[in-house]
Structures are given as structure tokens and as C-alpha cells.
Motif scaffolding. Structure first.
Motif: not given
Length: 417
Positions: A28-45, A253-259
């Protein structure tokens, strides 16, 4: 089947049950990793909220300057964050070093230092955070340990996630091992941290939307801290303890691995053993404090985590000790068990699954997918992983002893190098 067979069978079921759970989490973690890799970094709203960064520090003269300078380099609007270092009853040169940074490099309005003494401070990380929070002005509170050098984008990514989902009470980033090449121990720890994040963090987020605050590189809403009354000063694992309370408030609580932050890990077995013993005692305190929540409907969101941590520190530990003890006694002729013949095969399969699962976790980081790390992972199973059993058993024993004798719980500060 003999009585010994039944005991060994129960132990094997517990061990393999947790092993299979971890395999599912890795996938499941690897699936999340693949998902995060394809997404752009989050932007402040919307607007950039004001952030108070708190750094608890006790005798951190060896690392505190590098940490503060890294915090001052964030690509977050300078006028929208402050740094509060709680120099907690330090007897080294931390106060002088921090005063120098304040005077020569940056305006005092951005860097604040709270110098405590033996009366007001010196009581552990939770107490230091509570002291810092009293002076914090931010609507968001970020926490960094004194040995951290976060990447420039870390704070902005954490804040960006928070601004995009009002249901988040906290956002957690990723931590990496800064001194991973110091020796064999730090290489073990480097792989352990990678496995923990993509297994225990990303996997649980992907499956259950569950994440545990790791103690550094995370932000919380000010309103959440105020509502729960601050940090529990009896908790040695204040990060896990506050995570459960945040979930019980109805937040996630969310995990954001790009930080990403880079932290210094123990370089000697003695320091590692003391640090991990504190972790074990702290997590046992949190488990027992919240165990009654297993039977409450409103706590179903954290039920998996309670069962998971309880299984690791009680079921897995006791099963490993019992199975090893029975196999040794069988070899010595003190007990007889027909299941002993299956043990080598089960052990070999467990080793293969451990190597495969850990290597999958390691592949998520650039530069870590090497032949050398395969060897390190293989060596980890027969050395580092077995050391965990000793630490967990000792930590459990110390917790029971301190509880029975009503000893004061003392905070052990990890020695820096």
C-alpha cells in the motif's frame, strides 16, 4: 500435539500475522509512493498563514547553529514565520551560539530564544514545547528537532497541505538520515527510517488515512493544541500520544513525503540503545493510556493503530521470545515439540520476505537502490532486527519497574556527534 507445540504454534501465528500485515502495508505504501511521484508539489491555497517554528534544545551546541540556519533559509515568506528555540536548561554553549545568530545574522523578531533553568525547564521535550507554545504567535505550529536540517521547501509543502484540507489537524513530512555513511549502525538506521516511512506511514495513510506524528518535521493547527491542552508531560513518546488525541478530536493527519528534513542519528550502540529504550517506554505508556479506546465506537478511527502498536510491543515481542526459547529448549532436550522441524523453513521464508519488503521500501529513494544496501538489508535481519528484541524487552521491563516502584520518568536526550 504437546503443550509446547500449542505454545509454539500460537507464537508462530502471531509472528507471521504481523509479518503479513507489514507486507500489505509495504504494498500500500508503494502504491502511495507511485501516486505522489506523479503529482505536482502542493501549493499554498489562499494567504500564507503565520507559522511559529518551535525547536526544543537541551545541550545542542554541536548541531543547533546548522539547524537554525536551515530554518532561516526556508522559501516561505520571511515575515510569515518565526523561530522559537527553547534552550532548555543547557549547560553547554548553546545560549552564546544562539545569541550570536540573533545579533549578527538575522533580526530578533524572527528568531526568539527562551532560556530555561533547572526550575522552569530540564523536564523533557513535552515541557519545553509547552513553554514555547505560550510565546508562539502562529496559527500553525511547526516542530523541528535540534539536529535537523530541513530542505528549503519543507515548510511550504507542509503548510500547503494544511491549507487545502480543513479536516487536517496535522501534516507530517519525511525525515532522512543525515549521517548515514558514518558507520554500519547509521546505515542500518537509514534503511530502517526508509522502511518505517513507506511501510508504517504511507501504507497506513493509503489504507486507513492514519499517520503517526514522528516527532519532527510536522505542523499542527494552533486551535488543536489549545483544545487538547498542550503536550502530555508524562509522555516520553509525545509524538505518538498527541497523534491519538488529534484523531479523537475528529481531525486527520496526512503524510506528505515531499517535505523532507535530514536528521542526525545515533552513531554508537550505547546512544542508540538509550534512545530506543525511551521510545519503547514512551510507546508502551501511550498504548496503555489509550487501550480502553478499543472498546469505544468513537475511537474506531484509531483502532487499527492501537491494535498495531499493541501487537508489536506485546504480542510480537512475547512471541519472538517464546519461540526462540522453546526452540533452544527443544535442542537441549528439556522440551519436545514436533513443530521445531518446520522452523528452519519458516525462518528462511521470513528472511526472504523481510529482504524483499525492505528493498521495495528502499527503492523509493534515489541513490538507495544499490547492491551494497541489499547486503546491508540481509545483515540487518540477523543483527539489527534481533537487537530490537533486546531493546523492546528491556524497555518493557524498565516501564514495569518504574510503574511498580513509582519512579519519576526521566527524559534521555540523544547524544550528538
Amino acid at each position: 500435539m504437546t503443550f509446547s507445540d500449542y505454545i509454539l504454534l500460537i507464537a508462530i501465528i502471531c509472528i507471521w500475522g504481523l509479518l503479513l500485515v507489514n507486507i500489505v502495508l509495504i504494498i500500500a505504501g508503494y502504491i502511495y509512493y507511485l501516486k505522489v511521484e506523479t503529482e505536482a508539489p502542493p501549493e499554498v491555497k489562499g494567504h500564507y498563514p503565520f507559522v511559529s517554528i518551535m525547536v526544543p534544545a537541551h545541550n545542542e551546541g554541536k548541531v543547533i547553529v546548522k539547524t537554525v540556519e536551515a530554518l532561516l533559509r526556508f522559501d516561505y515568506p520571511p515575515e510569515q514565520y518565526e523561530i522559537i528555540v527553547i534552550n532548555d536548561n543547557s549547560s553547554d554553549n548553546s545560549a552564546d551560539l544562539l545569541a550570536t545568530i540573533q545579533k549578527k545574522k538575522h533580526p530578533e523578531r524572527q528568531l526568539h530564544v527562551i532560556n530555561t533553568d533547572a526550575v522552569t525547564g530540564g523536564k523533557g521535550k513535552s515541557n519545553a514545547l509547552n513553554l514555547g507554545f505560550k510565546q508562539a504567535k502562529g496559527e500553525l505550529i511547526a516542530i523541528y528537532d535540534a539536529d535537523n536540517t530541513p530542505e528549503k521547501t519543507a515548510l511550504r509543502y507542509l503548510v500547503a497541505e494544511m491549507t487545502q484540507d480543513e479536516n487536517l489537524g496535522a501534516v507530517v513530512g519525511k525525515f532522512r538520515t543525515r549521517n548515514r555513511d558514518a558507520n554500519l549502525l547509521t546505515r542500518f538506521i537509514n534503511i530502517e527510517t526508509l522502511s518505517f516511512q513507506w511501510m508504517a506511514q504511507a501504507g497506513r495513510w493509503q489504507l486507513f488515512k492514519l499517520v503517526t506524528i514522528p516527532g519532527t518535521n510536522f505542523i499542527l493547527k494552533r486551535s488543536v493544541i489549545e483544545a487538547i491542552g498542550g503536550w502530555d508531560e508524562k509522555a516520553l513518546a509525545e509524538d505518538t500520544e498527541i497523534s491519538f488525541r488529534i484523531y479523537m478530536m475528529g481531525y486527520r493527519i496526512k503524510f506528505q513525503p515531499k517535505a523532507v528534513t535530514w536528521e542526525q542519528e545515533p552513531q554508537t550502540l550505547a546512544v542508540w540503545f538509550k534512545q530506543r529504550t525511551r521510545w519503547v517506554k514512551g510507546n508502551i505508556y501511550v498504548i496503555l493510556k489509550n487501550l480502553q479506546l478499543l472498546f469505544k465506537k468513537e475511537a474506531q478511527v484509531i483502532r487499527f493503530d492501537l491494535l498495531y502498536f499493541f501487537s508489536i510491543y506485546f504480542l510480537l515481542l512475547s512471541s519472538l521470545i517464546l519461540s526462540d526459547l522453546l526452540l533452544v529448549m527443544n535442542l537441549l532436550g528439556y522440551v519436545s515439540t514436533t513443530l521445531a522441524g518446520f522452523s528452519p523453513l519458516l525462518w528462511l521464508l521470513a528472511v526472504l520476505l523481510f529482504i524483499l519488503g525492505t528493498y521495495i521500501s528502499v527503492t523509493t529513494e534515489k541513490g538507495e537502490m544499490t547492491l551494497g544496501n541489499i547486503g546491508i538489508i540481509m545483515l540487518m535481519y540477523i543483527t539489527y532486527s534481533q537487537m530490537w528484541i533486546a531493546v523492546a524487552a528491556y524497555g518493557l521491563f524498565m516501564y514495569i519497574q518504574e510503574s511498580v516502584l513509582k519512579k519519576e520518568v526521566k527524559w534521555y536526550k540523544t547524544e550528538r556527534f
